[in-house]
Scaffold this motif. Structure first.
Motif, mmCIF file in Angstrom:
data_model
loop_
_atom_site.group_PDB
_atom_site.id
_atom_site.type_symbol
_atom_site.label_atom_id
_atom_site.label_comp_id
_atom_site.label_asym_id
_atom_site.label_seq_id
_atom_site.Cartn_x
_atom_site.Cartn_y
_atom_site.Cartn_z
ATOM 1 N N THR A 197 0.832 -1.205 0.000
ATOM 2 C CA THR A 197 0.000 0.000 0.000
ATOM 3 C C THR A 197 0.866 1.254 0.000
ATOM 4 O O THR A 197 0.345 2.359 -0.086
ATOM 5 C CB THR A 197 -0.912 0.045 1.243
ATOM 6 N N HIS A 198 2.195 1.073 0.126
ATOM 7 C CA HIS A 198 3.145 2.192 0.194
ATOM 8 C C HIS A 198 2.802 3.148 1.324
ATOM 9 O O HIS A 198 3.007 4.353 1.209
ATOM 10 C CB HIS A 198 3.193 2.956 -1.147
ATOM 11 N N GLY A 199 2.270 2.611 2.415
ATOM 12 C CA GLY A 199 1.868 3.465 3.538
ATOM 13 C C GLY A 199 2.798 3.307 4.729
ATOM 14 O O GLY A 199 2.369 3.201 5.874
ATOM 15 N N GLN A 200 4.078 3.319 4.466
ATOM 16 C CA GLN A 200 5.061 3.024 5.519
ATOM 17 C C GLN A 200 4.986 3.998 6.699
ATOM 18 O O GLN A 200 5.495 3.694 7.779
ATOM 19 C CB GLN A 200 6.482 3.030 4.942
ATOM 20 N N GLU A 201 4.373 5.149 6.502
ATOM 21 C CA GLU A 201 4.350 6.141 7.588
ATOM 22 C C GLU A 201 3.716 5.585 8.855
ATOM 23 O O GLU A 201 4.072 5.988 9.961
ATOM 24 C CB GLU A 201 3.569 7.401 7.162
ATOM 25 N N ASP A 202 2.768 4.646 8.716
ATOM 26 C CA ASP A 202 2.120 4.133 9.925
ATOM 27 C C ASP A 202 2.904 2.969 10.551
ATOM 28 O O ASP A 202 2.556 2.509 11.638
ATOM 29 C CB ASP A 202 0.658 3.733 9.660
ATOM 30 N N GLY A 203 3.955 2.494 9.867
ATOM 31 C CA GLY A 203 4.848 1.491 10.449
ATOM 32 C C GLY A 203 4.230 0.125 10.644
ATOM 33 O O GLY A 203 4.808 -0.728 11.323
ATOM 34 N N GLU A 204 3.082 -0.152 10.051
ATOM 35 C CA GLU A 204 2.364 -1.392 10.370
ATOM 36 C C GLU A 204 2.662 -2.549 9.421
ATOM 37 O O GLU A 204 2.284 -3.673 9.708
ATOM 38 C CB GLU A 204 0.847 -1.119 10.391
ATOM 39 N N ARG A 205 3.298 -2.285 8.296
ATOM 40 C CA ARG A 205 3.499 -3.374 7.339
ATOM 41 C C ARG A 205 4.967 -3.462 6.896
ATOM 42 O O ARG A 205 5.272 -3.805 5.768
ATOM 43 C CB ARG A 205 2.566 -3.180 6.127
#
Ligand code: CA
Length: 208
Positions: free
Chosen positions: A10-18
């Motif tokens: 999801t390229h959403g690394q900012e939330d650190g969850e994946r």
């Protein structure tokens, strides 16, 4: 304008969850091994060709309390890896019927450093006891790849081997290697020491 990611699709690394996961492990042994000008004679004698060879030692205690240990010199020539192990072991014992519970040195060779985990057909476990009794675990090509000789010394014994790699490497090639000393006393193995892999699983897994 596109994105690609290694783990988080999801390229959403900012939330650190994946994020992916790293397991931190001990350093993996590394040594530069020179090509021999003349291949060593595998005779259990420390010939002059070994004078300039680098040595590593079995400093990793895998099992038991500190016992027999080896300094192992390494060279290569043609398609073979050469090793000369000088083992310090004041009491030599080969009375246990299990080869791995006799005073012996083991050489684990992964010829192309594939580090595949489970053994590839070309990966081998080569064991030589102080009386030059050989036991090998590996597929059929591996069974024919060891040449060995031993000798008894004042402080223990010498195991000298050549292991055929199955190809002629170029300088710069990496080869997977582990070294292990089994120390027996009165028919029981009471110390296992290795050069690099602290897991005691080199006979099953080449990754370390
Ligand atoms: Ca011993």
């Amino acid at each position: 304008g596109s994105q690609t990611s290694g783990n988080d699709l999801t390229h959403g690394q900012e939330d650190g969850e994946r994020l992916g996961v790293l397991t931190l492990i001990e350093p993996i042994g590394y040594v530069e091994v020179p090509m021999a000008r003349t291949a060593p004679a595998v005779d259990g004698v420390v010939d002059a060709v070994w004078d300039a060879a680098p040595a590593v030692s079995t400093d990793v205690q895998v099992e038991g309390s500190p016992g027999a240990s080896a300094d192992v010199r390494l060279l290569w020539s043609g398609s073979a890896l050469y090793a000369l192990a000088e083992v310090t072991d004041p009491a030599l014992d080969a009375t246990n019927s299990n080869a791995w519970e006799q005073d012996s040195v083991e050489f684990f060779v992964d010829p192309t450093n594939a580090k595949s985990g489970a053994y590839n057909p070309v990966d081998g476990q080569y064991r030589v006891n102080f009386e030059n009794a050989v036991s090998i675990s590996g597929e059929p090509p591996v069974q024919d790849r060891l040449t060995s000789e031993t000798s008894i010394t004042d402080s223990g014994y010498i195991v000298e081997v050549a292991v055929e790699l199955g190809y002629e490497p170029e300088p710069g090639q990496l080869v997977g290697l582990e070294l292990q000393v089994n120390d027996a006393t009165d028919g029981a193995r009471n110390s296992v020491r290795t050069w690099s892999d602290p897991t005691g699983r080199s006979y099953q897994n080449t990754s370390r």
